[in-house]
Write a protein that holds these residues in place. Structure first.
Motif, PDB file in Angstrom:
ATOM      1  N   THR A   1       0.757  -1.690  -0.169  1.00  0.00           N
ATOM      2  CA  THR A   1       0.172  -0.185   0.112  1.00  0.00           C
ATOM      3  C   THR A   1       0.856   1.167   0.277  1.00  0.00           C
ATOM      4  O   THR A   1       2.090   1.206   0.085  1.00  0.00           O
ATOM      5  N   ILE A   2       0.178   2.783  -0.537  1.00  0.00           N
ATOM      6  CA  ILE A   2       0.959   3.832  -0.802  1.00  0.00           C
ATOM      7  C   ILE A   2       1.442   4.267   0.775  1.00  0.00           C
ATOM      8  O   ILE A   2       2.802   4.764   0.613  1.00  0.00           O
ATOM      9  N   GLY A   3       0.882   3.583   2.019  1.00  0.00           N
ATOM     10  CA  GLY A   3       1.772   3.797   2.981  1.00  0.00           C
ATOM     11  C   GLY A   3       2.824   3.757   3.603  1.00  0.00           C
ATOM     12  O   GLY A   3       3.469   3.709   4.711  1.00  0.00           O
ATOM     13  N   ASP A   4       2.855   2.259   3.289  1.00  0.00           N
ATOM     14  CA  ASP A   4       3.912   1.546   3.750  1.00  0.00           C
ATOM     15  C   ASP A   4       4.588   1.121   3.275  1.00  0.00           C
ATOM     16  O   ASP A   4       5.944   0.813   2.903  1.00  0.00           O
ATOM     17  N   LEU A   5       5.083   2.225   1.517  1.00  0.00           N
ATOM     18  CA  LEU A   5       5.599   1.971   0.404  1.00  0.00           C
ATOM     19  C   LEU A   5       6.873   2.738   0.928  1.00  0.00           C
ATOM     20  O   LEU A   5       8.532   2.012  -0.042  1.00  0.00           O
ATOM     21  N   TYR A   6       7.215   3.627   1.590  1.00  0.00           N
ATOM     22  CA  TYR A   6       7.957   4.849   1.542  1.00  0.00           C
ATOM     23  C   TYR A   6       9.276   3.278   1.898  1.00  0.00           C
ATOM     24  O   TYR A   6      11.028   3.842   2.004  1.00  0.00           O
ATOM     25  N   SER A   7       9.225   3.217   3.614  1.00  0.00           N
ATOM     26  CA  SER A   7       9.925   2.336   4.184  1.00  0.00           C
ATOM     27  C   SER A   7      10.220   1.065   3.810  1.00  0.00           C
ATOM     28  O   SER A   7      11.491   0.229   4.133  1.00  0.00           O
ATOM     29  N   ALA A   8       9.218   0.114   2.920  1.00  0.00           N
ATOM     30  CA  ALA A   8       9.512  -0.943   3.172  1.00  0.00           C
ATOM     31  C   ALA A   8      10.037  -0.919   1.712  1.00  0.00           C
ATOM     32  O   ALA A   8      10.780  -1.879   1.405  1.00  0.00           O
TER      33      ALA A   8
ATOM     34  N   PRO B   1       3.824   7.348  -5.025  1.00  0.00           N
ATOM     35  CA  PRO B   1       2.615   6.549  -5.885  1.00  0.00           C
ATOM     36  C   PRO B   1       2.076   6.188  -6.868  1.00  0.00           C
ATOM     37  O   PRO B   1       1.966   6.219  -7.280  1.00  0.00           O
ATOM     38  N   TYR B   2       3.078   7.173  -7.505  1.00  0.00           N
ATOM     39  CA  TYR B   2       2.272   7.104  -9.127  1.00  0.00           C
ATOM     40  C   TYR B   2       3.205   5.333  -9.399  1.00  0.00           C
ATOM     41  O   TYR B   2       2.926   4.711 -10.355  1.00  0.00           O
ATOM     42  N   PHE B   3       4.390   5.071  -8.797  1.00  0.00           N
ATOM     43  CA  PHE B   3       4.300   3.408  -9.303  1.00  0.00           C
ATOM     44  C   PHE B   3       3.012   2.972  -8.632  1.00  0.00           C
ATOM     45  O   PHE B   3       2.821   1.954  -9.620  1.00  0.00           O
ATOM     46  N   CYS B   4       2.845   2.938  -7.409  1.00  0.00           N
ATOM     47  CA  CYS B   4       1.495   2.233  -6.882  1.00  0.00           C
ATOM     48  C   CYS B   4       0.272   2.134  -8.319  1.00  0.00           C
ATOM     49  O   CYS B   4      -0.187   1.602  -8.114  1.00  0.00           O
TER      50      CYS B   4
ATOM     51  N   THR C   1      12.876   4.604 -16.047  1.00  0.00           N
ATOM     52  CA  THR C   1      13.411   5.511 -15.988  1.00  0.00           C
ATOM     53  C   THR C   1      12.965   6.646 -15.930  1.00  0.00           C
ATOM     54  O   THR C   1      13.223   8.188 -16.035  1.00  0.00           O
ATOM     55  N   ASP C   2      11.595   6.936 -16.140  1.00  0.00           N
ATOM     56  CA  ASP C   2      10.797   8.085 -15.463  1.00  0.00           C
ATOM     57  C   ASP C   2      10.795   7.964 -14.414  1.00  0.00           C
ATOM     58  O   ASP C   2      10.860   7.087 -13.210  1.00  0.00           O
ATOM     59  N   GLN C   3      11.455   9.621 -13.920  1.00  0.00           N
ATOM     60  CA  GLN C   3      11.504   9.972 -12.371  1.00  0.00           C
ATOM     61  C   GLN C   3      10.023  10.088 -11.939  1.00  0.00           C
ATOM     62  O   GLN C   3      10.414   9.622 -10.561  1.00  0.00           O
ATOM     63  N   ARG C   4       9.324   9.123 -12.244  1.00  0.00           N
ATOM     64  CA  ARG C   4       7.737   9.813 -11.531  1.00  0.00           C
ATOM     65  C   ARG C   4       7.862   8.590 -10.277  1.00  0.00           C
ATOM     66  O   ARG C   4       6.263   8.845  -9.584  1.00  0.00           O
ATOM     67  N   LEU C   5       8.509   7.898 -11.596  1.00  0.00           N
ATOM     68  CA  LEU C   5       7.807   6.301  -9.962  1.00  0.00           C
ATOM     69  C   LEU C   5       8.620   7.012  -8.524  1.00  0.00           C
ATOM     70  O   LEU C   5       8.204   5.575  -8.044  1.00  0.00           O
ATOM     71  N   TYR C   6       9.597   7.657  -8.484  1.00  0.00           N
ATOM     72  CA  TYR C   6      10.296   7.685  -7.182  1.00  0.00           C
ATOM     73  C   TYR C   6       9.935   8.628  -6.682  1.00  0.00           C
ATOM     74  O   TYR C   6       9.340   9.609  -7.109  1.00  0.00           O
TER      75      TYR C   6
END
Length: 491
Positions: free
Chosen positions: A227-234, A377-380, A392-397
């Motif tokens: 989930t988006i909420g857990d993505l950054y740390s995971a 969140p764009y990755f999600c 290579t799309d920086q929106r993924l990060y």
């Protein structure tokens, strides 16, 4: 010694290693990287070790040729037992789902394998082997599992009776919501039977496939989605979280002093093509390896080869796979990640969040820097459809900011130094990006193969600098770039 834990080389299908082209690739890898163990999957298939009913014997000629070759390379085998379509599963499965029956079939096979090995290569060398038992993939939740622990206990006794020094362990599982019940069953089985294992092993997929919630993949396989909420740390800490979770279980069940191996660390099978489009894979693998190095006693590189490379079409060869070397001797991004890691000097001086500085204590230094990014969140939003993921799309990060880093090596002699600078960027070591540049996927000619190989090399340059009260390096890295600096005094 720093880096001594990166010592396992993975091969999916051991039978492929009988091919001359595969042996050439393995020789190339070992000449460059000097692994200690080679983890061989599917070693107990009937294709590798056939059974002859007329004489009620197994034929070990293929196995003997393979291990002879492995020994010539200076490697010791790590036999991964119990994966797909192997004798161990045939011995204990009566239908697709049930798990019952005698273990005598498997034990006969294992005894003959060990006896053959000791007779051919001697007990001293076979005692250096590792036997890794994989928890059969059919064992989930409420399905009976007692028979596997009985099989493992008898197998452990059989191996140790013949070669007491050989290492036996398992269960070679990843850590996620699907497999956690199986980890619990494994430790409870060991504890109940009071079994002493020589190691605990786990697998870690170091990118983004196995997270928290579940969904079905395009092949109907069970997948997990963060989930988006857990993505950054995971994302960045996933490998460490998984290893620490297993360590806690080992302590809980009284196996705290047992070595822990990450027998396979890499990108997921299903996301391999996408992950190679940019430098994301290299940056992330390097970060995970560095963080795991102090937590475990062995780390495996997933994987040695693209085992499909000799019998799939060329577009599948160069555009897919997560190995070190692909077809036509093309080096994948994992090759460079492993080269950077093994290129570090033996002794650590100091490190920060995005760098590590090491030395050989003879005047030489290595500096490794990486700018590994977490997903946004764009990755999600686009994760479910692999075809729209462009790494290579920086929106993924979560950020496309460059990393600016200044490192000072103080107290070094005031003299001249040679600096070898290597850089993996978003377009180095990634075959997929080169194919996009070519605009086509088809059979390649010699000049195109040369072009691909050239485009797959990282940026490298060598320059000379003088120390003035130390050596100062100011480095800027773009998202998911990795840089290695090798510094030696001028002679």
């Amino acid at each position: 010694l720093f880096g001594q834990n990166w010592n396992i080389l993975n091969v999916d299908n051991s039978l492929d290693c009988l091919q001359r082209t595969m042996q050439d690739s393995l020789s190339h890898i070992q000449e460059e990287m000097h692994f200690q163990y080679i983890r061989l999957g599917n070693i107990s298939t009937t294709a590798m070790i056939p059974f002859r009913p007329s004489v009620q014997k197994y034929l070990f000629s293929n196995f003997g040729h393979l291990i002879d070759f492995i020994r010539e390379l200076g490697l010791s085998p790590m036999l991964a037992l119990g994966n797909h379509y192997e004798v161990m599963l045939d011995a204990i499965l009566t239908d697709r789902y049930a798990y019952s029956g005698s273990t005598s079939h498997w034990l006969l096979f294992l005894k003959e394998l060990v006896d053959f090995s000791v007779q051919r290569w001697g007990a001293d060398w076979v005692s250096t082997w590792r036997f890794e038992f994989f928890f059969p993939e059919t064992l989930y939740e409420d399905r009976p599992q007692e028979q596997f622990m009985e099989l493992f206990e008898q197998s452990l006794s059989l191996i140790h009776a013949a070669v007491p020094g050989a290492q036996v362990g398992g269960p070679a599982l990843p850590v996620d919501s699907v497999h956690r019940p199986r980890w619990k069953t494994w430790f409870e089985g060991l504890s109940t039977r009071d079994l002493k294992v020589d190691f605990i092993s786990m697998e870690i997929w170091a990118d983004h496939a196995w997270k928290i919630d579940r969904f079905r993949g395009r092949y109907g396989e069970l997948r997990e989605f963060c989930t988006i909420g857990d993505l950054y740390s995971a994302d960045a800490a996933l490998a460490v979280q998984r290893a620490e979770e297993v360590r806690n279980s080992m302590m809980q069940y009284g196996y705290g002093d047992t070595p822990l191996y990450v027998s396979a660390l890499g990108v997921t099978r299903y996301q391999a093509a996408a992950a190679q489009i940019g430098g994301h894979c290299a940056a992330h693998l390097i970060k995970c390896n560095l963080e795991l190095n102090d937590l475990v006693q062995g780390i495996g590189c997933w994987k040695a080869l693209n085992c499909e490379s000799e019998y799939l079409e060329e577009n599948q060869i160069v555009g897919n796979g997560c190995g070190l070397i692909s077809h036509f001797d093309l080096k994948n991004i994992n090759w460079y990640a492993q080269v950077f890691l093994t290129g570090l000097m033996p002794y650590r001086l100091f490190q920060g969040l995005n760098y590590i500085v090491t030395t050989d204590r003879r005047g030489g230094f290595s500096i490794l820097l990486h700018n590994s990014k977490n997903y946004s969140p764009y990755f999600c939003k686009h994760y479910h459809d692999e075809r729209v993921l462009d790494f290579t799309d920086q929106r993924l990060y979560e950020s496309d900011a460059a990393l600016e880093q200044t490192i000072l090596l103080s107290d070094v002699p005031d003299k001249d130094y040679w600096v070898d600078q290597h850089l993996i960027g978003n377009y180095h070591g990634c075959i997929g990006a080169v194919l996009k540049q070519m605009g086509m996927i088809r059979q390649f000619g010699e000049h195109e193969i040369g072009y691909l190989a050239g485009q797959s090399l990282p940026y490298q340059r060598t320059y000379r600098m003088s120390a003035d009260h130390g050596l100062r390096f100011s480095i800027t890295l773009q998202p998911n770039e990795v840089m290695l600096l090798r510094i030696v005094p001028c002679s």
